[in-house]
Scaffold this motif. Sequence first.
Motif, short mmCIF file in Angstrom:
data_model
loop_
_atom_site.label_atom_id
_atom_site.label_comp_id
_atom_site.label_asym_id
_atom_site.label_seq_id
_atom_site.Cartn_x
_atom_site.Cartn_y
_atom_site.Cartn_z
N VAL A 89 0.85 -1.16 0.40
CA VAL A 89 -0.04 0.12 0.11
C VAL A 89 0.45 0.73 0.28
CG1 VAL A 89 -1.67 1.69 1.44
CG2 VAL A 89 -1.69 -1.44 0.72
N ILE A 90 1.85 1.59 1.42
CA ILE A 90 2.96 2.57 1.10
C ILE A 90 3.49 2.13 -0.49
CG2 ILE A 90 4.88 3.34 1.71
CD1 ILE A 90 4.03 2.09 4.79
N ASN A 91 3.83 1.51 -1.33
CA ASN A 91 4.44 1.66 -2.37
C ASN A 91 3.52 2.25 -3.20
OD1 ASN A 91 7.01 0.50 -1.72
ND2 ASN A 91 6.60 -1.20 -2.83
N ALA A 92 2.58 1.44 -3.51
CA ALA A 92 1.62 2.87 -3.85
C ALA A 92 1.08 3.51 -4.33
CB ALA A 92 -0.16 1.40 -4.27
N MET A 129 3.17 5.82 -2.63
CA MET A 129 4.35 6.97 -3.54
C MET A 129 4.09 7.17 -5.55
SD MET A 129 6.84 6.96 -1.42
CE MET A 129 5.49 7.60 -0.37
N ILE A 130 3.99 5.72 -5.71
CA ILE A 130 3.03 5.87 -7.18
C ILE A 130 2.52 7.01 -7.75
CG2 ILE A 130 2.56 4.70 -9.19
CD1 ILE A 130 5.58 3.44 -9.03
N LEU A 131 1.45 7.16 -6.78
CA LEU A 131 0.24 8.23 -7.11
C LEU A 131 0.20 9.12 -6.17
CD1 LEU A 131 -2.64 6.10 -4.71
CD2 LEU A 131 -2.32 6.88 -7.85
N LEU A 132 2.00 9.30 -5.94
CA LEU A 132 1.92 10.91 -5.34
C LEU A 132 3.02 11.53 -5.82
CD1 LEU A 132 2.32 13.35 -3.11
CD2 LEU A 132 4.03 11.64 -1.68
N CYS A 133 3.93 10.24 -6.40
CA CYS A 133 4.80 10.65 -8.01
C CYS A 133 3.92 11.37 -8.98
CB CYS A 133 6.04 9.49 -8.49
SG CYS A 133 6.70 9.89 -9.76
N ALA A 134 3.32 10.78 -9.41
CA ALA A 134 2.34 11.03 -10.39
C ALA A 134 2.13 12.52 -10.81
CB ALA A 134 0.91 10.14 -10.90
N LYS A 135 1.40 12.56 -8.98
CA LYS A 135 0.96 14.19 -8.80
C LYS A 135 1.95 14.71 -8.91
CE LYS A 135 -3.37 13.65 -6.90
NZ LYS A 135 -4.01 13.55 -7.86
N LEU A 136 3.08 14.67 -8.34
CA LEU A 136 4.74 15.68 -8.66
C LEU A 136 5.22 15.65 -9.91
CD1 LEU A 136 6.39 14.71 -4.84
CD2 LEU A 136 5.08 16.72 -5.84
N VAL A 137 5.02 14.41 -10.91
CA VAL A 137 5.93 14.62 -12.72
C VAL A 137 4.59 14.46 -13.48
CG1 VAL A 137 7.49 13.67 -13.84
CG2 VAL A 137 7.43 13.39 -11.83
N SER A 138 4.46 16.11 -13.77
CA SER A 138 3.57 16.48 -15.08
C SER A 138 4.21 15.58 -16.18
CB SER A 138 3.72 17.83 -15.67
OG SER A 138 4.70 18.06 -16.10
N GLY A 139 3.06 14.96 -16.89
CA GLY A 139 3.60 14.10 -17.80
C GLY A 139 3.29 12.42 -17.34
N PHE A 140 2.78 11.96 -15.83
CA PHE A 140 3.32 10.41 -15.83
C PHE A 140 2.06 10.63 -14.59
CE2 PHE A 140 3.77 7.83 -12.21
CZ PHE A 140 3.81 6.64 -12.88
N ALA A 141 0.49 9.96 -15.90
CA ALA A 141 0.01 9.77 -15.27
C ALA A 141 -0.90 8.49 -14.97
CB ALA A 141 -1.46 10.01 -16.23
N VAL A 142 -1.30 8.25 -13.52
CA VAL A 142 -1.83 6.84 -12.95
C VAL A 142 -3.43 6.94 -12.95
CG1 VAL A 142 -1.49 4.80 -10.88
CG2 VAL A 142 0.31 6.71 -12.03
N LEU A 152 -5.74 1.00 -8.06
CA LEU A 152 -4.93 -0.41 -7.79
C LEU A 152 -3.57 -0.76 -9.11
CD1 LEU A 152 -8.21 -2.72 -7.80
CD2 LEU A 152 -6.42 -2.80 -6.34
N THR A 153 -4.33 1.19 -9.72
CA THR A 153 -3.02 0.86 -11.02
C THR A 153 -1.63 1.22 -10.97
OG1 THR A 153 -4.99 0.95 -12.71
CG2 THR A 153 -2.50 1.57 -13.15
N ALA A 154 -1.79 1.51 -9.44
CA ALA A 154 -0.78 2.16 -8.85
C ALA A 154 0.25 0.53 -8.15
CB ALA A 154 -0.58 3.22 -7.90
N PHE A 162 1.00 -1.03 -10.81
CA PHE A 162 2.67 -0.77 -11.49
C PHE A 162 3.66 -1.11 -10.57
CE2 PHE A 162 5.21 3.07 -12.39
CZ PHE A 162 5.48 2.65 -13.15
N SER A 163 3.94 -0.74 -9.22
CA SER A 163 4.53 -1.00 -8.17
C SER A 163 4.97 -1.97 -7.95
CB SER A 163 4.56 -0.10 -6.88
OG SER A 163 3.81 -1.25 -6.02
N LEU A 164 3.80 -3.19 -7.95
CA LEU A 164 4.61 -4.49 -7.60
C LEU A 164 5.66 -4.96 -9.28
CD1 LEU A 164 1.22 -6.89 -6.83
CD2 LEU A 164 3.79 -6.30 -5.30
N ILE A 165 5.17 -4.54 -10.36
CA ILE A 165 5.72 -4.89 -11.50
C ILE A 165 6.86 -4.05 -11.96
CG2 ILE A 165 6.03 -4.31 -13.84
CD1 ILE A 165 2.94 -4.98 -14.25
N LEU A 166 7.43 -2.81 -11.30
CA LEU A 166 8.43 -1.94 -11.40
C LEU A 166 9.46 -2.71 -10.39
CD1 LEU A 166 10.03 -0.21 -12.42
CD2 LEU A 166 9.21 2.04 -10.19
N SER A 167 9.30 -3.02 -8.93
CA SER A 167 10.27 -3.26 -8.51
C SER A 167 10.39 -5.06 -8.87
CB SER A 167 9.68 -3.69 -6.97
OG SER A 167 8.65 -3.06 -6.52
#
Length: 123
Positions: A77-80, A82-95, A99-101, A104-109
Amino acid sequence: TMNLIIRILLTAVLVMIISHFMPGIALQGSHGLSTGNFMTAIWVAIVLGLLNLFVKPLLVLLTLPVTFITLGLFLLVINALMILLCAKLVSGFAVDGFLTALLFSLILSISQSIVFSLTGGNK
């Protein structure tokens, strides 16, 4: 320092590949493998690295009882988050959502573990 740059570049490539194949994840709003997407992926890799360095330890500490009770599964949950927060901070990256986050975090890890072990990036 070179090891850090290599890790960022490898993570960026993984982010590009995963976002290309995974619905609900978008770089620059398109699914092409363009230069603009690679720059966005590099920013995603950098921001995720910084979030994992500074924010994640605080979240883990604050949620230690929950993490302990769930036998560590709450870390997913914490990793997800982090992905959602990253999507908020980086323009051009959308999640698309939580559940998608999470996926994504599982596959990326898992991908990072494999690639870093093959390239000796864990040293």
